[in-house]
Each structure stands twice: as C-alpha cells, then as structure tokens.
Design a protein around this motif. Structure first.
Motif, PDB file in Angstrom:
ATOM      1  N   GLU A 163       0.561  -1.798   0.166  1.00 38.16           N
ATOM      2  CA  GLU A 163       0.236  -0.220  -0.014  1.00 38.16           C
ATOM      3  C   GLU A 163       0.838   1.118   0.057  1.00 38.16           C
ATOM      4  O   GLU A 163       0.405   2.359  -0.597  1.00 38.16           O
ATOM      5  CB  GLU A 163      -1.207   0.258   1.575  1.00 38.16           C
ATOM      6  CG  GLU A 163      -2.347   0.976   1.052  1.00 38.16           C
ATOM      7  CD  GLU A 163      -1.311   2.782   1.662  1.00 38.16           C
ATOM      8  OE1 GLU A 163      -2.216   3.853   1.971  1.00 38.16           O
ATOM      9  OE2 GLU A 163      -0.670   2.249   2.817  1.00 38.16           O
ATOM     10  N   GLN A 164       1.747   1.637   0.369  1.00 34.52           N
ATOM     11  CA  GLN A 164       2.927   2.781   0.906  1.00 34.52           C
ATOM     12  C   GLN A 164       3.542   2.455  -0.424  1.00 34.52           C
ATOM     13  O   GLN A 164       4.176   3.625  -0.542  1.00 34.52           O
ATOM     14  CB  GLN A 164       3.683   2.322   2.425  1.00 34.52           C
ATOM     15  CG  GLN A 164       2.798   2.698   3.341  1.00 34.52           C
ATOM     16  CD  GLN A 164       3.599   1.667   4.476  1.00 34.52           C
ATOM     17  OE1 GLN A 164       4.872   1.560   4.864  1.00 34.52           O
ATOM     18  NE2 GLN A 164       2.641   1.798   5.322  1.00 34.52           N
ATOM     19  N   TYR A 214      -2.190   1.060  -4.843  1.00 33.45           N
ATOM     20  CA  TYR A 214      -2.734   0.315  -4.931  1.00 33.45           C
ATOM     21  C   TYR A 214      -3.454   0.891  -2.775  1.00 33.45           C
ATOM     22  O   TYR A 214      -2.933   1.378  -2.471  1.00 33.45           O
ATOM     23  CB  TYR A 214      -1.724  -0.663  -3.592  1.00 33.45           C
ATOM     24  CG  TYR A 214      -1.809  -1.515  -4.977  1.00 33.45           C
ATOM     25  CD1 TYR A 214      -1.499  -1.938  -6.013  1.00 33.45           C
ATOM     26  CD2 TYR A 214      -0.727  -2.872  -4.507  1.00 33.45           C
ATOM     27  CE1 TYR A 214      -1.511  -2.486  -7.216  1.00 33.45           C
ATOM     28  CE2 TYR A 214      -0.388  -4.023  -5.201  1.00 33.45           C
ATOM     29  CZ  TYR A 214      -0.231  -4.035  -6.574  1.00 33.45           C
ATOM     30  OH  TYR A 214      -0.159  -4.548  -7.457  1.00 33.45           O
ATOM     31  N   THR A 215      -5.261   1.215  -2.290  1.00 34.52           N
ATOM     32  CA  THR A 215      -5.493   2.129  -2.132  1.00 34.52           C
ATOM     33  C   THR A 215      -5.760   0.725  -1.092  1.00 34.52           C
ATOM     34  O   THR A 215      -6.467   1.487   0.408  1.00 34.52           O
ATOM     35  CB  THR A 215      -6.366   2.980  -1.784  1.00 34.52           C
ATOM     36  OG1 THR A 215      -7.089   2.646  -2.729  1.00 34.52           O
ATOM     37  CG2 THR A 215      -5.843   4.063  -3.245  1.00 34.52           C
ATOM     38  N   ILE A 219      -7.043  -6.086  -2.949  1.00 37.81           N
ATOM     39  CA  ILE A 219      -6.771  -4.780  -3.588  1.00 37.81           C
ATOM     40  C   ILE A 219      -7.844  -4.229  -4.456  1.00 37.81           C
ATOM     41  O   ILE A 219      -8.195  -4.666  -5.030  1.00 37.81           O
ATOM     42  CB  ILE A 219      -5.351  -4.878  -4.551  1.00 37.81           C
ATOM     43  CG1 ILE A 219      -3.980  -5.288  -3.667  1.00 37.81           C
ATOM     44  CG2 ILE A 219      -4.360  -3.535  -4.356  1.00 37.81           C
ATOM     45  CD1 ILE A 219      -2.821  -5.757  -4.342  1.00 37.81           C
ATOM     46  N   ASP A 220      -7.930  -3.020  -4.235  1.00 36.70           N
ATOM     47  CA  ASP A 220      -8.804  -2.577  -4.215  1.00 36.70           C
ATOM     48  C   ASP A 220      -7.786  -0.834  -4.432  1.00 36.70           C
ATOM     49  O   ASP A 220      -6.630  -0.006  -4.025  1.00 36.70           O
ATOM     50  CB  ASP A 220      -9.678  -1.764  -3.329  1.00 36.70           C
ATOM     51  CG  ASP A 220     -10.769  -2.505  -3.180  1.00 36.70           C
ATOM     52  OD1 ASP A 220     -10.811  -3.999  -3.563  1.00 36.70           O
ATOM     53  OD2 ASP A 220     -11.720  -2.679  -2.158  1.00 36.70           O
ATOM     54  N   PRO A 244      -5.206  -9.810   7.844  1.00 34.93           N
ATOM     55  CA  PRO A 244      -4.994  -8.409   7.802  1.00 34.93           C
ATOM     56  C   PRO A 244      -4.785  -7.766   6.737  1.00 34.93           C
ATOM     57  O   PRO A 244      -5.054  -8.033   5.498  1.00 34.93           O
ATOM     58  CB  PRO A 244      -3.481  -8.781   8.769  1.00 34.93           C
ATOM     59  CG  PRO A 244      -3.248 -10.361   9.137  1.00 34.93           C
ATOM     60  CD  PRO A 244      -4.425 -10.601   8.303  1.00 34.93           C
ATOM     61  N   TYR A 245      -5.409  -6.440   6.491  1.00 27.37           N
ATOM     62  CA  TYR A 245      -5.116  -5.420   5.877  1.00 27.37           C
ATOM     63  C   TYR A 245      -5.138  -4.013   6.357  1.00 27.37           C
ATOM     64  O   TYR A 245      -4.948  -4.094   7.735  1.00 27.37           O
ATOM     65  CB  TYR A 245      -6.637  -5.441   5.212  1.00 27.37           C
ATOM     66  CG  TYR A 245      -7.664  -4.598   6.752  1.00 27.37           C
ATOM     67  CD1 TYR A 245      -7.629  -3.116   6.283  1.00 27.37           C
ATOM     68  CD2 TYR A 245      -8.123  -5.297   7.902  1.00 27.37           C
ATOM     69  CE1 TYR A 245      -8.970  -3.051   6.837  1.00 27.37           C
ATOM     70  CE2 TYR A 245      -9.410  -4.964   8.362  1.00 27.37           C
ATOM     71  CZ  TYR A 245      -9.828  -4.208   7.795  1.00 27.37           C
ATOM     72  OH  TYR A 245     -10.634  -3.043   8.702  1.00 27.37           O
ATOM     73  N   VAL A 246      -5.055  -3.689   4.959  1.00 31.71           N
ATOM     74  CA  VAL A 246      -3.997  -1.775   5.675  1.00 31.71           C
ATOM     75  C   VAL A 246      -5.191  -0.928   4.414  1.00 31.71           C
ATOM     76  O   VAL A 246      -5.718  -1.653   3.204  1.00 31.71           O
ATOM     77  CB  VAL A 246      -3.172  -1.540   4.949  1.00 31.71           C
ATOM     78  CG1 VAL A 246      -1.875  -1.943   6.497  1.00 31.71           C
ATOM     79  CG2 VAL A 246      -2.744  -1.859   3.541  1.00 31.71           C
TER      80      VAL A 246
END
Length: 151
Positions: free
Chosen positions: A33-34, A39-40, A124-125, A58-60
């Motif tokens: 994500e970073q 990848y948001t 991944i959104d 797990p997710y961010v």
C-alpha cells in the motif's frame, strides 16, 4: 518502487522469525500500500471450506464491513470458486460486486494456494480506473507464493 525492487522486501518479511504470521501479512499489506501508488486497500481473506466463506485477515486501508464473504459473492467470493485471478478494471461495470466504498474504482484478486488448495487470496482495491496490468498479476502471484511458505 518497482515490483522487482519490492520482491526481496517481501521475501525478507516472510523470512523474519521475530514476526508472527499475522504480523508478516500486515507488514506485506503495508509494504504494498505504501509503495504502489494505486494500491489503496490491500488485504488478505482466508477460506473456511466447511462453511464456504472467506474471512478477513490482516489488511490496510479503509475499514470494511465485509469481514465474512460467502463463496461466489462479489469478486473475492468468485475467486474462491474459480481459483483464477480476477482483474476488474471498473467495479461499476460488475454485476456481482460488493461495494466497499464509493471511492473504489477497480479491484484485483489473486488466489493463494498451499499444496494446490486455494486457502485464500490477496485483494487490492484502487481509487483509479483500470490501473492493473499483467505485471500486477505476476507480482501478486509472487507475493502469494511467498505467503504460502507460512502455511
């Protein structure tokens, strides 16, 4: 950061013995994500074969109400059944899409196999229309091949 630059970082996270499995998965989500601008939301879902449901791991990214998804429902549920990557360039064009947020424009889901069994997936959104390429698919297949070593 390019996919090739990220690969050794993924491997390093997987091989780090000071982290639990869930900590490793979260660190991979954070890394992706970073470092990949489109990848948001990055997360893992894991299959319960008895109940034919996926369970959020797990997710961010933004919080989601979709912590349990029946097989066949939405993009993730379809991947649980098909065992195939699913790239959605425009979620608005999908009939069987579970909306997480109106800001999500596209999605990619890649199944996670352990000993030939689909045990889950990386999801991944993106807030960008049609950002995912074959390179994303190959990279996420690599990520999942590394994650499979944890099981």
């Amino acid at each position: 950061m390019t996919f090739e630059e990220l690969k050794p970082k993924v491997t390093q996270i997987i091989s780090n013995t000071s982290f639990s499995r869930d900590e490793k998965l979260l660190k991979i989500c954070e890394l992706l994500e970073q470092n990949i601008s489109y990848y948001t939301w990055v997360g893992f879902y894991f299959a319960n074969q008895e109940t034919k449901t996926l369970h959020l791991g797990p997710y961010v990214g933004a919080a989601t109400d979709h912590t349990v998804i029946p097989f066949g429902k939405g993009i993730c549920g379809q991947v649980a059944v098909s065992n195939q990557n699913f790239v959605v360039p425009d979620v608005a064009a999908q009939d069987n899409y579970i909306a997480c947020s109106f800001t999500v424009k596209s999605e990619i889901v890649v199944p996670l196999f352990v000993n030939g069994e689909n045990i889950g997936q990386i999801d991944i959104d993106s807030h960008v229309l049609n950002p995912f390429t074959v390179a994303d698919e190959r990279f996420l297949e690599f990520v999942n091949s590394e994650v499979a070593k944890l099981y």
